[in-house]
Design a protein around this motif. Structure first.
Motif, mmCIF file in Angstrom:
data_model
loop_
_atom_site.group_PDB
_atom_site.id
_atom_site.type_symbol
_atom_site.label_atom_id
_atom_site.label_comp_id
_atom_site.label_asym_id
_atom_site.label_seq_id
_atom_site.Cartn_x
_atom_site.Cartn_y
_atom_site.Cartn_z
ATOM 1 N N LEU A 76 0.943 -1.250 -0.056
ATOM 2 C CA LEU A 76 0.118 -0.127 -0.078
ATOM 3 C C LEU A 76 0.778 1.449 -0.084
ATOM 4 O O LEU A 76 0.400 2.119 -0.604
ATOM 5 C CB LEU A 76 -0.873 -0.193 1.056
ATOM 6 N N SER A 77 2.040 1.338 1.042
ATOM 7 C CA SER A 77 2.778 2.101 0.812
ATOM 8 C C SER A 77 3.268 2.672 -0.625
ATOM 9 O O SER A 77 3.689 3.724 -1.064
ATOM 10 C CB SER A 77 3.986 1.994 1.833
ATOM 11 N N VAL A 78 3.866 1.500 -1.284
ATOM 12 C CA VAL A 78 4.538 1.712 -2.513
ATOM 13 C C VAL A 78 3.392 2.349 -3.579
ATOM 14 O O VAL A 78 3.619 3.274 -4.473
ATOM 15 C CB VAL A 78 5.061 0.211 -3.154
ATOM 16 N N TRP A 79 2.328 1.447 -3.549
ATOM 17 C CA TRP A 79 1.261 2.255 -4.326
ATOM 18 C C TRP A 79 0.669 3.494 -4.051
ATOM 19 O O TRP A 79 0.483 4.377 -5.223
ATOM 20 C CB TRP A 79 0.053 1.303 -4.549
ATOM 21 N N ILE A 96 11.641 5.175 -5.774
ATOM 22 C CA ILE A 96 10.349 4.697 -4.930
ATOM 23 C C ILE A 96 10.697 4.479 -3.583
ATOM 24 O O ILE A 96 10.052 4.784 -2.540
ATOM 25 C CB ILE A 96 9.269 3.716 -5.729
ATOM 26 N N ALA A 97 11.596 3.551 -3.462
ATOM 27 C CA ALA A 97 12.109 2.941 -2.228
ATOM 28 C C ALA A 97 12.697 4.060 -1.141
ATOM 29 O O ALA A 97 12.084 3.931 0.054
ATOM 30 C CB ALA A 97 13.287 1.946 -2.294
ATOM 31 N N GLY A 101 10.785 5.751 2.412
ATOM 32 C CA GLY A 101 11.531 5.703 3.666
ATOM 33 C C GLY A 101 12.419 4.419 3.639
ATOM 34 O O GLY A 101 12.793 4.080 5.029
ATOM 35 N N ASN A 102 12.552 3.560 2.735
ATOM 36 C CA ASN A 102 13.126 2.293 2.754
ATOM 37 C C ASN A 102 14.310 1.975 1.598
ATOM 38 O O ASN A 102 13.978 1.529 0.707
ATOM 39 C CB ASN A 102 12.231 1.063 2.899
ATOM 40 N N SER A 106 14.562 -1.547 -3.227
ATOM 41 C CA SER A 106 14.051 -1.552 -4.284
ATOM 42 C C SER A 106 13.792 -2.960 -5.059
ATOM 43 O O SER A 106 12.706 -2.895 -5.893
ATOM 44 C CB SER A 106 15.236 -0.672 -5.301
ATOM 45 N N ARG A 107 14.147 -4.013 -4.864
ATOM 46 C CA ARG A 107 13.530 -5.174 -5.185
ATOM 47 C C ARG A 107 12.318 -5.369 -4.667
ATOM 48 O O ARG A 107 11.284 -5.916 -5.313
ATOM 49 C CB ARG A 107 14.629 -6.412 -4.638
#
Length: 160
Positions: A76-79, A96-97, A101-102, A106-107
């Protein structure tokens, strides 16, 4: 129960599903419909179809149908981050990563991108490799390329 309708588009047959007045899925072809759906056209599905047609015509840059993607908190955070990528622009998985905040994820961002249940509305096609290369897309690489080129073609003049 989810409702589903289908539409022809420049990227082939699209299915759109909704539940409780919110879009939950967008998929390519008949065979990927969520289990237990009823084929019908509800007001939100008609609105979603209309907005997709406007998008493909170059007249719409943002969607305003209510979305309800189902996923893990990380997905959900990625989307949510994907929704911030402006029309006609791209971001890398690493960007995006970092945005969520992470920066080492990236993978995992790639896997969440791949699991996006509402492609196009949640623009996972705007995510590319760190080197600018086109990477996987659930709707097929040809369609990803088409969507990116469509957005480049219809970007507002003066924006780079």
């Amino acid at each position: 129960m989810k409702n589903v309708c289908y539409m022809r588009s420049p990227v082939g047959l699209l299915g759109i599903a909704e539940e409780n007045g919110q879009v939950t899925d967008l998929f390519f072809g008949y065979d990927k419909a969520p289990i237990g759906t009823l084929e019908t056209e509800t007001p939100v599905l008609l609105r979603a179809k209309k907005q997709l047609l406007e998008y493909f015509d170059g007249a719409r840059r943002e969607f305003d149908v209510p979305l309800d993607p189902h996923g893990t908190p990380f997905q959900l955070s990625v989307w949510e981050a994907l929704l911030t990528i402006p029309y006609g622009e791209t971001r890398s998985y690493g960007q995006i990563a970092a945005q969520i905040g992470n920066p080492e994820a990236s993978r995992a961002v790639g896997m969440a991108n791949h699991s996006n249940p509402i492609s196009i509305f949640i623009p996972c096609h705007r995510v590319i490799g760190q080197d600018g290369s086109l990477t996987g897309y659930g709707g097929g690489m040809e369609n990803k390329k088409f969507l990116l080129e469509l957005e480049q073609k219809h970007r507002k003049p003066g924006r780079e």
